[in-house]
Design a protein around this motif. Structure first.
Motif, PDB file in Angstrom:
ATOM      1  N   SER A 125       0.833  -1.208   0.000  1.00  0.00           N
ATOM      2  CA  SER A 125       0.000   0.000   0.000  1.00  0.00           C
ATOM      3  C   SER A 125       0.867   1.257   0.000  1.00  0.00           C
ATOM      4  O   SER A 125       0.501   2.259  -0.614  1.00  0.00           O
ATOM      5  CB  SER A 125      -0.974   0.004   1.175  1.00  0.00           C
ATOM      6  OG  SER A 125      -0.280   0.061   2.398  1.00  0.00           O
ATOM      7  N   GLY A 126       2.020   1.209   0.668  1.00  0.00           N
ATOM      8  CA  GLY A 126       2.937   2.347   0.647  1.00  0.00           C
ATOM      9  C   GLY A 126       3.403   2.645  -0.763  1.00  0.00           C
ATOM     10  O   GLY A 126       3.469   3.809  -1.182  1.00  0.00           O
ATOM     11  N   PHE A 127       3.718   1.595  -1.508  1.00  0.00           N
ATOM     12  CA  PHE A 127       4.143   1.737  -2.902  1.00  0.00           C
ATOM     13  C   PHE A 127       3.045   2.425  -3.719  1.00  0.00           C
ATOM     14  O   PHE A 127       3.308   3.388  -4.438  1.00  0.00           O
ATOM     15  CB  PHE A 127       4.465   0.358  -3.490  1.00  0.00           C
ATOM     16  CG  PHE A 127       4.832   0.378  -4.942  1.00  0.00           C
ATOM     17  CD1 PHE A 127       6.130   0.678  -5.334  1.00  0.00           C
ATOM     18  CD2 PHE A 127       3.893   0.096  -5.913  1.00  0.00           C
ATOM     19  CE1 PHE A 127       6.480   0.701  -6.680  1.00  0.00           C
ATOM     20  CE2 PHE A 127       4.232   0.117  -7.255  1.00  0.00           C
ATOM     21  CZ  PHE A 127       5.528   0.424  -7.639  1.00  0.00           C
ATOM     22  N   ALA A 128       1.812   1.941  -3.587  1.00  0.00           N
ATOM     23  CA  ALA A 128       0.698   2.519  -4.348  1.00  0.00           C
ATOM     24  C   ALA A 128       0.495   3.988  -3.993  1.00  0.00           C
ATOM     25  O   ALA A 128       0.317   4.828  -4.888  1.00  0.00           O
ATOM     26  CB  ALA A 128      -0.580   1.719  -4.089  1.00  0.00           C
ATOM     27  N   ASN A 129       0.556   4.308  -2.705  1.00  0.00           N
ATOM     28  CA  ASN A 129       0.326   5.687  -2.272  1.00  0.00           C
ATOM     29  C   ASN A 129       1.438   6.620  -2.737  1.00  0.00           C
ATOM     30  O   ASN A 129       1.164   7.705  -3.256  1.00  0.00           O
ATOM     31  CB  ASN A 129       0.187   5.755  -0.751  1.00  0.00           C
ATOM     32  CG  ASN A 129      -1.085   5.098  -0.277  1.00  0.00           C
ATOM     33  OD1 ASN A 129      -2.076   5.031  -0.989  1.00  0.00           O
ATOM     34  ND2 ASN A 129      -1.055   4.591   0.944  1.00  0.00           N
ATOM     35  N   VAL A 130       2.690   6.217  -2.564  1.00  0.00           N
ATOM     36  CA  VAL A 130       3.809   7.078  -2.953  1.00  0.00           C
ATOM     37  C   VAL A 130       3.823   7.262  -4.473  1.00  0.00           C
ATOM     38  O   VAL A 130       4.021   8.378  -4.968  1.00  0.00           O
ATOM     39  CB  VAL A 130       5.151   6.526  -2.422  1.00  0.00           C
ATOM     40  CG1 VAL A 130       6.338   7.281  -3.005  1.00  0.00           C
ATOM     41  CG2 VAL A 130       5.189   6.596  -0.892  1.00  0.00           C
ATOM     42  N   CYS A 131       3.590   6.187  -5.199  1.00  0.00           N
ATOM     43  CA  CYS A 131       3.591   6.291  -6.669  1.00  0.00           C
ATOM     44  C   CYS A 131       2.451   7.157  -7.184  1.00  0.00           C
ATOM     45  O   CYS A 131       2.570   7.777  -8.250  1.00  0.00           O
ATOM     46  CB  CYS A 131       3.528   4.907  -7.304  1.00  0.00           C
ATOM     47  SG  CYS A 131       5.070   3.992  -7.171  1.00  0.00           S
ATOM     48  N   SER A 132       1.341   7.229  -6.449  1.00  0.00           N
ATOM     49  CA  SER A 132       0.236   8.077  -6.896  1.00  0.00           C
ATOM     50  C   SER A 132       0.524   9.560  -6.657  1.00  0.00           C
ATOM     51  O   SER A 132      -0.073  10.410  -7.307  1.00  0.00           O
ATOM     52  CB  SER A 132      -1.066   7.674  -6.195  1.00  0.00           C
ATOM     53  OG  SER A 132      -1.054   8.075  -4.837  1.00  0.00           O
ATOM     54  N   LEU A 133       1.449   9.859  -5.739  1.00  0.00           N
ATOM     55  CA  LEU A 133       1.752  11.245  -5.401  1.00  0.00           C
ATOM     56  C   LEU A 133       3.019  11.781  -6.052  1.00  0.00           C
ATOM     57  O   LEU A 133       3.071  12.931  -6.465  1.00  0.00           O
ATOM     58  CB  LEU A 133       1.908  11.383  -3.879  1.00  0.00           C
ATOM     59  CG  LEU A 133       0.655  11.174  -3.055  1.00  0.00           C
ATOM     60  CD1 LEU A 133       1.021  11.085  -1.575  1.00  0.00           C
ATOM     61  CD2 LEU A 133      -0.328  12.298  -3.305  1.00  0.00           C
ATOM     62  N   LEU A 134       4.053  10.966  -6.092  1.00  0.00           N
ATOM     63  CA  LEU A 134       5.369  11.419  -6.553  1.00  0.00           C
ATOM     64  C   LEU A 134       5.684  10.857  -7.937  1.00  0.00           C
ATOM     65  O   LEU A 134       5.147   9.820  -8.322  1.00  0.00           O
ATOM     66  CB  LEU A 134       6.445  10.974  -5.549  1.00  0.00           C
ATOM     67  CG  LEU A 134       6.256  11.454  -4.111  1.00  0.00           C
ATOM     68  CD1 LEU A 134       7.371  10.927  -3.226  1.00  0.00           C
ATOM     69  CD2 LEU A 134       6.178  12.965  -4.043  1.00  0.00           C
ATOM     70  N   PRO A 135       6.597  11.506  -8.666  1.00  0.00           N
ATOM     71  CA  PRO A 135       6.922  11.038 -10.022  1.00  0.00           C
ATOM     72  C   PRO A 135       7.894   9.852  -9.993  1.00  0.00           C
ATOM     73  O   PRO A 135       9.015   9.924 -10.489  1.00  0.00           O
ATOM     74  CB  PRO A 135       7.549  12.274 -10.672  1.00  0.00           C
ATOM     75  CG  PRO A 135       8.212  12.983  -9.521  1.00  0.00           C
ATOM     76  CD  PRO A 135       7.288  12.764  -8.345  1.00  0.00           C
TER      77      PRO A 135
END
Length: 149
Positions: free
Chosen positions: A23-33
């Motif tokens: 879930s951390g991966f999904a969240n960070v990837c949705s916010l950062l490039p």
């Protein structure tokens, strides 16, 4: 008596504590490039699961999730406080760098331990007077394989 000279510190990554890597991966990837990521490393010795991400500007992030009952990041992950957990630097000689940090009032959080994500190279964490965690990695560079996301 003079303090030791500052060893060469080469920036490696910023550590982000997450509840779980997926879930951390999904969240960070949705916010950062984020443009690339490594596999997930489950480290029994350090008590964490980690994954490295690289953004479009070349900055590397490490997602850090609890792994096992005695994980040092379990409370941080549960509370959501202090999630920008660390800044990490590679050093040529961990003992020399550790002496330098201690001489300037940084406190080791524990002994140096081998890290799976760094091919078994020793890592050690220090808490500075400003409550910043600095990870020192005795490594010329990791052999992490990134794949596009």
């Amino acid at each position: 008596m003079s303090s030791p000279a500052r060893p060469e510190l080469i920036f490696d990554h910023v550590g982000l504590v997450v509840r779980d890597v997926k879930s951390g991966f999904a969240n960070v990837c949705s916010l950062l490039p984020i443009v690339a990521a490594t596999k997930v490393y489950d480290d029994h010795v350090l008590g964490v699961s980690v994954q490295f991400l690289r953004d479009a500007g070349g900055v590397m992030f490490e997602l850090i999730a609890p792994f096992g009952d005695n994980s040092p990041v379990a409370k941080i992950a549960a509370s959501g406080r202090g999630v920008i957990n660390q800044v990490a630097y590679r050093v040529g000689n961990l003992a020399v760098a550790a002496d330098y940090f201690r001489a300037r009032g940084a406190t080791p959080t524990g002994a140096a331990k081998p890290a799976i994500a760094f091919d078994g190279a020793p890592v050690q964490f220090f808490l500075t007077k400003e409550f910043v965690v600095v990870e020192l990695i005795e490594s010329e560079g990791a052999s992490r394989e990134f794949v596009p996301v």
